[in-house]
Enzyme design. Structure first.
Site, short mmCIF file in Angstrom:
data_model
loop_
_atom_site.label_atom_id
_atom_site.label_comp_id
_atom_site.label_asym_id
_atom_site.label_seq_id
_atom_site.Cartn_x
_atom_site.Cartn_y
_atom_site.Cartn_z
N GLU A 104 -1.41 -100.75 -89.22
CA GLU A 104 -0.61 -100.75 -90.44
C GLU A 104 -0.06 -99.35 -90.66
O GLU A 104 -0.73 -98.37 -90.37
CB GLU A 104 -1.46 -101.11 -91.68
CG GLU A 104 -1.83 -102.56 -91.80
CD GLU A 104 -3.22 -102.82 -91.26
OE1 GLU A 104 -3.95 -101.84 -91.02
OE2 GLU A 104 -3.58 -104.00 -91.07
N TYR A 116 5.18 -95.04 -83.21
CA TYR A 116 4.70 -96.35 -82.77
C TYR A 116 5.82 -97.14 -82.10
O TYR A 116 5.60 -97.81 -81.08
CB TYR A 116 4.13 -97.13 -83.96
CG TYR A 116 2.99 -96.43 -84.66
CD1 TYR A 116 2.03 -95.72 -83.95
CD2 TYR A 116 2.86 -96.46 -86.05
CE1 TYR A 116 0.99 -95.07 -84.59
CE2 TYR A 116 1.82 -95.81 -86.70
CZ TYR A 116 0.89 -95.11 -85.96
OH TYR A 116 -0.13 -94.46 -86.61
#
Ligand SMILES: CC(C)(COP(=O)(O)OP(=O)(O)OC[C@H]1O[C@@H](n2cnc3c(N)ncnc32)[C@H](O)[C@@H]1OP(=O)(O)O)[C@@H](O)C(=O)NCCC(=O)NCCS
Length: 158
Positions: A104, A116
């Protein structure tokens, strides 16, 4: 010289200090002490000579790895170390049998989201008001080809 190795209980204090400067609701020294001997956890620390300057970790359950936290001391950010650390964490999780990795991230955390995405994570949903300190949503991201990713890193080193 920058080195990477697995977390040991004696690292807990240094890691908790980095956690405290990085997150509004930080884990404690005791939390990291426990994580160091949690069979389901996989943590890597980054050292500059003898000093711990960052860490990252995940929990592994069957074929899924869930990133718990990743952070560098403020002065070490933005130099590519986060990417190198996350790459190592992904490879370590794959070596322990994980095929997928999830995490998350705050929509406001531009550098982490970019990191990411560059490593192959894709956003697949939103957890509404996930962060308790400011009710910010979380973007849920997945990497579904962890083993292939790890194989490519080995290829790149050969
Ligand atoms: C998230 C974190 C671990 C990333 O590590 P880092 O070493 O700063 O990141 P890197 O230098 O490896 O950069 C990775 C990518 O993010 C991008 N990036 C870095 N800093 C950025 C910034 N301030 N804004 C936008 N993008 C940024 C870079 O473009 C880089 O890609 P590139 O080098 O191919 O251009 C680090 O910034 C950190 O500790 N942040 C505080 C804790 C945190 O937010 N953890 C993540 C919780 S989900």
């Amino acid at each position: 010289m920058i080195r990477y190795r697995a977390l040991v209980p004696e690292d807990a204090e240094a890691v908790a200090r980095i956690e405290a400067e990085s997150f509004p609701t930080p884990w404690s020294r005791e939390d990291f002490w426990r994580e160091a001997s949690n069979d389901f956890a996989c943590y890597i620390v980054v050292l500059d000579e003898a000093d711990i300057i960052g860490f990252g970790g995940c929990w592994i359950s069957f074929e899924e790895a869930q990133v718990t936290n990743i952070a560098l001391t403020a002065v070490q950010r933005g130099r590519g170390l986060g990417k190198a650390l996350m790459t190592r964490l992904m490879c370590a999780a794959a070596a322990r049998g994980a095929a997928r990795m999830t995490l998350e991230v705050r929509p406001s955390n531009a550098s982490a989201r970019r990191l990411y995405e560059e490593l192959g994570f894709a956003p697949i949903g939103v957890r509404k008001k996930y962060y308790q300190d400011n009710d910010e949503d979380a973007i849920l991201m997945w990497h579904t080809r962890l083993k292939e990713f790890a194989d490519e890193q080995t290829d790149a080193r050969d």
